[in-house]
Design a protein around this motif. Structure first.
Motif, PDB file in Angstrom:
ATOM      1  N   ARG A 131       0.838  -1.198   0.000  1.00 44.51           N
ATOM      2  CA  ARG A 131       0.000   0.000   0.000  1.00 44.51           C
ATOM      3  C   ARG A 131       0.877   1.253   0.000  1.00 44.51           C
ATOM      4  NH1 ARG A 131      -4.647   2.604  -1.401  1.00 44.51           N
ATOM      5  NH2 ARG A 131      -5.126   4.261   0.083  1.00 44.51           N
ATOM      6  N   ALA A 132       1.972   1.230   0.731  1.00 45.42           N
ATOM      7  CA  ALA A 132       2.879   2.377   0.774  1.00 45.42           C
ATOM      8  C   ALA A 132       3.428   2.684  -0.611  1.00 45.42           C
ATOM      9  CB  ALA A 132       4.021   2.103   1.752  1.00 45.42           C
ATOM     10  N   ALA A 133       3.754   1.645  -1.367  1.00 42.95           N
ATOM     11  CA  ALA A 133       4.262   1.852  -2.724  1.00 42.95           C
ATOM     12  C   ALA A 133       3.206   2.518  -3.595  1.00 42.95           C
ATOM     13  CB  ALA A 133       4.684   0.512  -3.326  1.00 42.95           C
ATOM     14  N   GLU A 134       1.951   2.141  -3.427  1.00 45.50           N
ATOM     15  CA  GLU A 134       0.861   2.772  -4.179  1.00 45.50           C
ATOM     16  C   GLU A 134       0.721   4.243  -3.799  1.00 45.50           C
ATOM     17  OE1 GLU A 134      -2.033  -1.176  -4.653  1.00 45.50           O
ATOM     18  OE2 GLU A 134      -2.423   0.304  -3.076  1.00 45.50           O
ATOM     19  N   LEU A 135       0.866   4.541  -2.525  1.00 46.42           N
ATOM     20  CA  LEU A 135       0.767   5.920  -2.061  1.00 46.42           C
ATOM     21  C   LEU A 135       1.896   6.778  -2.624  1.00 46.42           C
ATOM     22  CD1 LEU A 135      -0.206   5.188   1.645  1.00 46.42           C
ATOM     23  CD2 LEU A 135      -1.634   6.415   0.000  1.00 46.42           C
ATOM     24  N   VAL A 136       3.086   6.211  -2.682  1.00 45.63           N
ATOM     25  CA  VAL A 136       4.226   6.934  -3.259  1.00 45.63           C
ATOM     26  C   VAL A 136       3.920   7.335  -4.701  1.00 45.63           C
ATOM     27  CG1 VAL A 136       6.620   6.709  -4.046  1.00 45.63           C
ATOM     28  CG2 VAL A 136       5.982   5.931  -1.758  1.00 45.63           C
ATOM     29  N   ARG A 137       3.391   6.391  -5.469  1.00 47.95           N
ATOM     30  CA  ARG A 137       3.062   6.688  -6.869  1.00 47.95           C
ATOM     31  C   ARG A 137       1.988   7.772  -6.978  1.00 47.95           C
ATOM     32  NH1 ARG A 137       3.929   1.018  -7.318  1.00 47.95           N
ATOM     33  NH2 ARG A 137       1.718   0.545  -6.995  1.00 47.95           N
ATOM     34  N   VAL A 149       9.798  11.580  -3.476  1.00 41.97           N
ATOM     35  CA  VAL A 149       8.994  11.114  -2.351  1.00 41.97           C
ATOM     36  C   VAL A 149       9.751   9.956  -1.699  1.00 41.97           C
ATOM     37  CG1 VAL A 149       6.822  10.043  -1.638  1.00 41.97           C
ATOM     38  CG2 VAL A 149       6.825  11.799  -3.427  1.00 41.97           C
ATOM     39  N   ALA A 150       9.975  10.035  -0.391  1.00 47.45           N
ATOM     40  CA  ALA A 150      10.773   9.030   0.301  1.00 47.45           C
ATOM     41  C   ALA A 150       9.979   7.755   0.551  1.00 47.45           C
ATOM     42  CB  ALA A 150      11.280   9.590   1.628  1.00 47.45           C
ATOM     43  N   LYS A 151      10.598   6.603   0.259  1.00 49.03           N
ATOM     44  CA  LYS A 151       9.990   5.295   0.498  1.00 49.03           C
ATOM     45  C   LYS A 151      10.549   4.722   1.792  1.00 49.03           C
ATOM     46  CE  LYS A 151       9.982   4.498  -4.504  1.00 49.03           C
ATOM     47  NZ  LYS A 151      10.482   3.616  -5.602  1.00 49.03           N
ATOM     48  N   LEU A 152       9.795   4.881   2.863  1.00 47.57           N
ATOM     49  CA  LEU A 152      10.277   4.465   4.178  1.00 47.57           C
ATOM     50  C   LEU A 152       9.458   3.276   4.693  1.00 47.57           C
ATOM     51  CD1 LEU A 152      10.880   7.998   5.729  1.00 47.57           C
ATOM     52  CD2 LEU A 152      12.374   6.640   4.249  1.00 47.57           C
ATOM     53  N   PHE A 153       9.560   2.173   3.979  1.00 45.07           N
ATOM     54  CA  PHE A 153       8.834   0.967   4.367  1.00 45.07           C
ATOM     55  C   PHE A 153       9.688  -0.248   4.009  1.00 45.07           C
ATOM     56  CE2 PHE A 153       7.355   2.820   0.395  1.00 45.07           C
ATOM     57  CZ  PHE A 153       7.527   1.812  -0.530  1.00 45.07           C
ATOM     58  N   ALA A 154       9.335  -1.397   4.559  1.00 48.59           N
ATOM     59  CA  ALA A 154      10.194  -2.570   4.477  1.00 48.59           C
ATOM     60  C   ALA A 154      10.051  -3.371   3.186  1.00 48.59           C
ATOM     61  CB  ALA A 154       9.926  -3.490   5.678  1.00 48.59           C
ATOM     62  N   LYS A 155       9.024  -3.130   2.395  1.00 47.41           N
ATOM     63  CA  LYS A 155       8.779  -3.903   1.177  1.00 47.41           C
ATOM     64  C   LYS A 155       9.926  -3.728   0.187  1.00 47.41           C
ATOM     65  CE  LYS A 155       5.869  -6.318  -1.464  1.00 47.41           C
ATOM     66  NZ  LYS A 155       5.355  -7.648  -1.100  1.00 47.41           N
ATOM     67  N   GLU A 161      19.345   0.740   3.317  1.00 50.45           N
ATOM     68  CA  GLU A 161      19.093   1.500   2.093  1.00 50.45           C
ATOM     69  C   GLU A 161      18.295   2.763   2.389  1.00 50.45           C
ATOM     70  OE1 GLU A 161      18.934  -2.198  -1.127  1.00 50.45           O
ATOM     71  OE2 GLU A 161      17.089  -1.499  -0.167  1.00 50.45           O
ATOM     72  N   ALA A 162      17.331   2.642   3.305  1.00 52.10           N
ATOM     73  CA  ALA A 162      16.541   3.814   3.686  1.00 52.10           C
ATOM     74  C   ALA A 162      17.407   4.835   4.420  1.00 52.10           C
ATOM     75  CB  ALA A 162      15.367   3.391   4.569  1.00 52.10           C
ATOM     76  N   VAL A 163      18.285   4.350   5.280  1.00 48.88           N
ATOM     77  CA  VAL A 163      19.194   5.238   6.010  1.00 48.88           C
ATOM     78  C   VAL A 163      20.100   5.978   5.025  1.00 48.88           C
ATOM     79  CG1 VAL A 163      21.162   5.316   7.595  1.00 48.88           C
ATOM     80  CG2 VAL A 163      19.182   3.890   8.139  1.00 48.88           C
ATOM     81  N   SER A 164      20.627   5.245   4.045  1.00 49.25           N
ATOM     82  CA  SER A 164      21.502   5.850   3.040  1.00 49.25           C
ATOM     83  C   SER A 164      20.756   6.905   2.233  1.00 49.25           C
ATOM     84  CB  SER A 164      22.043   4.759   2.105  1.00 49.25           C
ATOM     85  OG  SER A 164      22.822   5.326   1.079  1.00 49.25           O
ATOM     86  N   PHE A 165      19.525   6.598   1.845  1.00 53.67           N
ATOM     87  CA  PHE A 165      18.725   7.549   1.078  1.00 53.67           C
ATOM     88  C   PHE A 165      18.517   8.841   1.858  1.00 53.67           C
ATOM     89  CE2 PHE A 165      14.533   9.439   0.486  1.00 53.67           C
ATOM     90  CZ  PHE A 165      14.566   9.771  -0.862  1.00 53.67           C
ATOM     91  N   LEU A 166      18.114   8.721   3.123  1.00 51.48           N
ATOM     92  CA  LEU A 166      17.818   9.904   3.931  1.00 51.48           C
ATOM     93  C   LEU A 166      19.067  10.744   4.199  1.00 51.48           C
ATOM     94  CD1 LEU A 166      15.312   8.327   6.475  1.00 51.48           C
ATOM     95  CD2 LEU A 166      14.778   9.992   4.684  1.00 51.48           C
ATOM     96  N   SER A 167      20.210  10.111   4.221  1.00 48.69           N
ATOM     97  CA  SER A 167      21.459  10.844   4.471  1.00 48.69           C
ATOM     98  C   SER A 167      21.933  11.633   3.256  1.00 48.69           C
ATOM     99  CB  SER A 167      22.563   9.871   4.899  1.00 48.69           C
ATOM    100  OG  SER A 167      22.944   9.029   3.818  1.00 48.69           O
ATOM    101  N   ALA A 169      19.520  12.566   0.469  1.00 49.24           N
ATOM    102  CA  ALA A 169      18.471  13.217  -0.315  1.00 49.24           C
ATOM    103  C   ALA A 169      17.643  14.219   0.487  1.00 49.24           C
ATOM    104  CB  ALA A 169      17.540  12.150  -0.909  1.00 49.24           C
ATOM    105  N   ARG A 170      17.261  15.275  -0.190  1.00 49.91           N
ATOM    106  CA  ARG A 170      16.250  16.182   0.341  1.00 49.91           C
ATOM    107  C   ARG A 170      14.893  15.641  -0.074  1.00 49.91           C
ATOM    108  NH1 ARG A 170      16.823  21.111  -2.590  1.00 49.91           N
ATOM    109  NH2 ARG A 170      15.189  21.937  -1.239  1.00 49.91           N
ATOM    110  N   THR A 171      13.951  15.630   0.825  1.00 52.47           N
ATOM    111  CA  THR A 171      12.628  15.113   0.508  1.00 52.47           C
ATOM    112  C   THR A 171      11.557  15.900   1.247  1.00 52.47           C
ATOM    113  OG1 THR A 171      11.231  13.121   0.505  1.00 52.47           O
ATOM    114  CG2 THR A 171      12.748  13.379   2.355  1.00 52.47           C
ATOM    115  N   GLY A 172      10.470  16.192   0.542  1.00 51.97           N
ATOM    116  CA  GLY A 172       9.387  16.939   1.176  1.00 51.97           C
ATOM    117  C   GLY A 172       8.326  16.036   1.764  1.00 51.97           C
ATOM    118  N   ILE A 173       8.068  14.927   1.062  1.00 49.38           N
ATOM    119  CA  ILE A 173       7.035  13.995   1.500  1.00 49.38           C
ATOM    120  C   ILE A 173       7.630  12.605   1.649  1.00 49.38           C
ATOM    121  CG2 ILE A 173       4.839  12.896   0.895  1.00 49.38           C
ATOM    122  CD1 ILE A 173       4.072  15.405  -0.611  1.00 49.38           C
ATOM    123  N   ALA A 174       7.313  11.942   2.748  1.00 45.41           N
ATOM    124  CA  ALA A 174       7.760  10.576   2.997  1.00 45.41           C
ATOM    125  C   ALA A 174       6.544   9.696   3.231  1.00 45.41           C
ATOM    126  CB  ALA A 174       8.693  10.519   4.204  1.00 45.41           C
TER     127      ALA A 174
END
Length: 247
Positions: A131-137, A149-155, A161-167, A169-174
């Motif tokens: 569902r999170a992936a659908e919301l991201v789209r 848009v940041a993908k912060l879920f385990a799927k 990988e999420a830690v690396s992304f956040l370190s 990237a700038r992101t407005g919506i997660a």
């Protein structure tokens, strides 16, 4: 002897009455479920008080191993919840961008991102990775090449990988699930310094008619996420407010 038999029969009558009440409540709940659209329409009518009561009821239901003090710590006041009952459109995946734009002072803010990396202004919380992936789209209209848009879920996405992304990237919506969001906040990868709103994907139900608040695996982590000190201190803070909204 006859009196004893009557006394033995009374509990059966009471239990039958209780079962009827449960069936009636279930029928009322089902009346709000649109299985084709995957929506629980009850949330369209819930103001802050009704949502606070609903959260408390679900937390008690699935938190049977929690003490009264622990349950009290997880309580979310009605004053912390933004009333979105004025929103008239169906709370579908496609309408989420319009919903967000309706409840911000300047819709252009949704397409921007704070200068600090890993510090979104909006976090959308849902119960499952798919569902999170659908919301991201559905929220990609608010992202740019440099501010996804940041993908912060385990799927299919490891914590590292999420830690690396956040370190980086700038992101407005997660968009994330409660457990993964808490892990990222606890290890410092996710910052809520610039956070302005938390949006719960409450109306969505799966094929089994279950939403994010209909399972202990998601409800209790959600309650823990919403009641974190970082948020409770700001829900009603006029200086640096965080809007708590249920979609």
């Amino acid at each position: 002897m006859a009196t004893a038999e009557k006394s033995r029969k009374r509990p059966s009558k009471d239990e039958g009455g209780g079962s009827k009440k449960k069936r009636r409540r279930a029928q009322e709940d089902d009346a709000d479920i649109d299985t084709q659209a995957g929506l629980n329409k009850a949330f369209e009518r819930m103001d802050g008080q009704l949502l606070a009561d609903h959260l408390a009821q679900k937390t008690r239901r699935f938190g049977t191993d929690l003490s009264s003090i622990e349950l009290s710590d997880l309580y979310i006041s009605a004053n912390f919840i933004k009333d979105t009952t004025s929103w008239a459109k169906p709370r579908t995946l496609e309408n989420l961008p319009d919903f967000l734009e309706a409840f911000v002072e300047d819709p252009k803010e949704l397409g921007a991102a704070p200068k600090d990396k890993g510090a979104p202004h909006t976090i959308v919380v849902t119960g499952a990775g798919l569902r999170a992936a659908e919301l991201v789209r559905s929220l990609r209209k608010f992202q740019t090449k440099g501010t996804p848009v940041a993908k912060l879920f385990a799927k299919h996405i490891k914590l590292e990988e999420a830690v690396s992304f956040l370190s980086k990237a700038r992101t407005g919506i997660a968009v994330g699930t409660p457990v993964r969001l808490m892990d990222l906040l606890d290890n410092g990868a996710l910052s809520v310094e610039h956070l302005r709103r938390v949006v719960i994907d409450a109306s969505h139900v799966d094929q089994k008619k279950r939403g994010v608040m209909d399972s202990g695996d998601t409800m209790i982590p959600l309650a823990r996420w919403l009641s974190r000190k970082e948020f409770k201190e700001r829900y009603a803070d006029p200086e640096s407010p965080v809007d708590l909204m249920f979609y």
